[in-house]
Write a protein that holds these residues in place. Structure first.
Motif, short mmCIF file in Angstrom:
data_model
loop_
_atom_site.label_atom_id
_atom_site.label_comp_id
_atom_site.label_asym_id
_atom_site.label_seq_id
_atom_site.Cartn_x
_atom_site.Cartn_y
_atom_site.Cartn_z
N ASN A 119 45.74 -21.41 21.84
CA ASN A 119 45.63 -21.26 20.38
C ASN A 119 45.32 -19.82 20.00
OD1 ASN A 119 46.10 -24.01 19.81
ND2 ASN A 119 43.95 -24.50 20.21
N GLU A 120 44.59 -19.13 20.86
CA GLU A 120 44.23 -17.74 20.60
C GLU A 120 44.45 -16.90 21.86
OE1 GLU A 120 40.20 -17.53 19.33
OE2 GLU A 120 40.66 -18.07 17.25
N ILE A 121 44.87 -15.67 21.66
CA ILE A 121 44.95 -14.70 22.75
C ILE A 121 44.32 -13.42 22.21
CG2 ILE A 121 46.43 -13.38 24.31
CD1 ILE A 121 48.53 -15.58 24.03
N CYS A 122 43.06 -13.24 22.52
CA CYS A 122 42.31 -12.12 21.96
C CYS A 122 42.32 -10.91 22.89
CB CYS A 122 40.87 -12.54 21.67
SG CYS A 122 40.76 -13.78 20.35
N VAL A 123 42.58 -9.75 22.32
CA VAL A 123 42.57 -8.50 23.07
C VAL A 123 41.80 -7.46 22.27
CG1 VAL A 123 44.81 -8.99 24.11
CG2 VAL A 123 44.69 -7.59 22.04
N VAL A 124 41.41 -6.39 22.91
CA VAL A 124 40.75 -5.28 22.22
C VAL A 124 41.79 -4.20 21.95
CG1 VAL A 124 39.00 -3.48 22.37
CG2 VAL A 124 38.52 -5.76 23.30
N LYS A 125 42.07 -3.97 20.68
CA LYS A 125 43.02 -2.93 20.29
C LYS A 125 42.24 -1.65 19.99
CE LYS A 125 46.79 -3.67 18.07
NZ LYS A 125 47.82 -3.96 17.04
N LYS A 126 42.66 -0.58 20.65
CA LYS A 126 41.97 0.70 20.49
C LYS A 126 42.76 1.62 19.57
CE LYS A 126 39.98 0.51 25.15
NZ LYS A 126 39.86 1.21 26.46
N PHE A 143 47.91 -11.18 29.81
CA PHE A 143 48.37 -12.19 30.75
C PHE A 143 47.76 -11.98 32.13
CE2 PHE A 143 51.77 -13.57 33.82
CZ PHE A 143 51.53 -14.93 33.69
N VAL A 144 47.70 -10.73 32.56
CA VAL A 144 47.11 -10.42 33.87
C VAL A 144 45.64 -10.82 33.89
CG1 VAL A 144 46.43 -8.54 35.43
CG2 VAL A 144 48.75 -8.59 34.47
N ARG A 145 44.93 -10.55 32.81
CA ARG A 145 43.52 -10.97 32.73
C ARG A 145 43.40 -12.49 32.71
NH1 ARG A 145 43.08 -6.38 29.31
NH2 ARG A 145 43.42 -7.69 27.47
N TYR A 146 44.35 -13.15 32.07
CA TYR A 146 44.37 -14.62 32.05
C TYR A 146 44.50 -15.17 33.46
CZ TYR A 146 46.34 -19.31 31.36
OH TYR A 146 46.61 -20.66 31.42
N LEU A 147 45.22 -14.45 34.31
CA LEU A 147 45.39 -14.88 35.70
C LEU A 147 44.14 -14.61 36.54
CD1 LEU A 147 49.02 -13.53 36.38
CD2 LEU A 147 48.34 -15.90 35.90
N GLY A 148 43.14 -13.97 35.93
CA GLY A 148 41.91 -13.67 36.65
C GLY A 148 41.99 -12.39 37.45
N VAL A 155 47.97 -5.04 38.44
CA VAL A 155 49.39 -5.28 38.20
C VAL A 155 49.83 -4.46 36.99
CG1 VAL A 155 51.19 -7.00 37.80
CG2 VAL A 155 49.11 -7.65 39.04
N THR A 156 50.76 -3.55 37.20
CA THR A 156 51.29 -2.74 36.09
C THR A 156 52.77 -3.02 35.92
OG1 THR A 156 51.71 -0.87 37.58
CG2 THR A 156 49.58 -0.92 36.41
N PHE A 157 53.27 -2.70 34.72
CA PHE A 157 54.64 -3.08 34.36
C PHE A 157 55.44 -1.90 33.80
CE2 PHE A 157 52.07 -6.85 34.11
CZ PHE A 157 52.89 -7.91 34.50
N THR A 158 56.75 -2.04 33.87
CA THR A 158 57.65 -1.19 33.11
C THR A 158 58.24 -2.08 32.02
OG1 THR A 158 59.53 -1.69 34.58
CG2 THR A 158 58.23 0.27 35.06
N HIS A 159 58.43 -1.51 30.84
CA HIS A 159 58.89 -2.30 29.70
C HIS A 159 60.21 -1.76 29.18
CE1 HIS A 159 54.88 -4.13 29.64
NE2 HIS A 159 54.39 -2.89 29.72
N HIS A 160 61.14 -2.67 28.95
CA HIS A 160 62.47 -2.30 28.44
C HIS A 160 62.72 -3.06 27.15
CE1 HIS A 160 66.68 -1.09 28.55
NE2 HIS A 160 67.00 -2.34 28.27
N ARG A 161 62.95 -2.32 26.08
CA ARG A 161 63.26 -2.98 24.80
C ARG A 161 64.72 -3.41 24.78
NH1 ARG A 161 62.10 0.33 19.42
NH2 ARG A 161 59.92 -0.24 19.81
#
Length: 235
Positions: free
Chosen positions: A139-146, A191-196, A202-208
């Protein structure tokens, strides 16, 4: 007369920042002899605006900018001329006419974007599809936006429109634009934090893949269409 240009940005060009990309296209437009309009005054500049500039380090198949023309030019001819001026990693995809009203301006109508995120370092669980589904079902996915001045906790779940596994990669469609703008990095980190796991494991490359505007509809359901779908080919 206004036109919308769609382009791809890949390879080493992902390391070029927005201001340099803008200067690059200004030179390319001059060399391609595209009849672009200039502002008036003591220091005239090309009338050009980018829809939703891409961050440094990201690649894309769906980037857009709008220009104003002093005279008509056929879409196919404009694409050909511009591509003759492109370097490796840059490609013009389409050139379409758009309405002249301010409400059609690319930067003001962007409502969403979709991305394909691939693991750069580390690894994801074999049951990635199931884990993503469970993560998205929250229901919620909370993150800290800087920001430059502060930090605040934000629920990003309403800004994620679609999230699924595609060939071992993470596909997402998220809010984008001036009203709401969700970076793909925030989704993958959550998502990575959700996995514990630690976000640095784990880092990613992002493609729009594409940039969207909200289409007019009589129903309450939001319908997103690619920005170039709102224009017409010039013949």
């Amino acid at each position: 007369m206004k036109a919308r240009i769609k382009f791809r940005k890949n390879g080493v060009m992902k390391f070029i920042g927005h201001l340099d990309i803008m200067r690059y296209f200004q030179k390319a437009i001059r060399r391609a002899e595209i009849p672009i309009a200039f502002t008036s005054g003591y220091s005239p500049h090309m009338i050009m605006s980018f829809a939703n500039p891409l961050g440094v380090g990201l690649t894309s198949d769906g980037e857009y900018f709008d220009i104003e023309l002093t005279e008509s030019i056929a879409s196919k001819e404009a694409v050909r001329r511009l591509n003759e001026q492109m370097v490796d990693g840059m490609e013009i995809v389409s050139f379409v006419q758009i309405p002249d009203d301010k409400k059609s301006k690319g930067m003001s109508i962007v409502a969403g974007a979709d991305y394909l995120s691939s693991v750069k370092n580390g690894s994801l669980p074999e049951d990635l599809a199931e884990k993503l589904e469970a993560f998205y079902a929250q229901n919620e996915i909370c993150v800290v936006k800087k920001t430059k001045k502060s930090e605040k906790e934000v629920d990003i779940r309403p800004m994620i429109y679609k999230l699924e596994c595609r060939d071992g990669k993470i596909y997402m469609r998220v809010a984008a634009g001036s009203v709401q703008n969700l970076k793909p990095e925030l989704v993958t980190e959550a998502f990575v934090r959700y996995l514990g796991m630690d976000a640095e494991e784990v880092t990613f490359t992002h493609h729009r893949l594409e940039t969207f505007a909200e289409s007019e509809n009589t129903e309450s359901k939001m319908i997103l269409v690619p920005l170039n779908a709102l224009g017409t080919e010039i013949v």
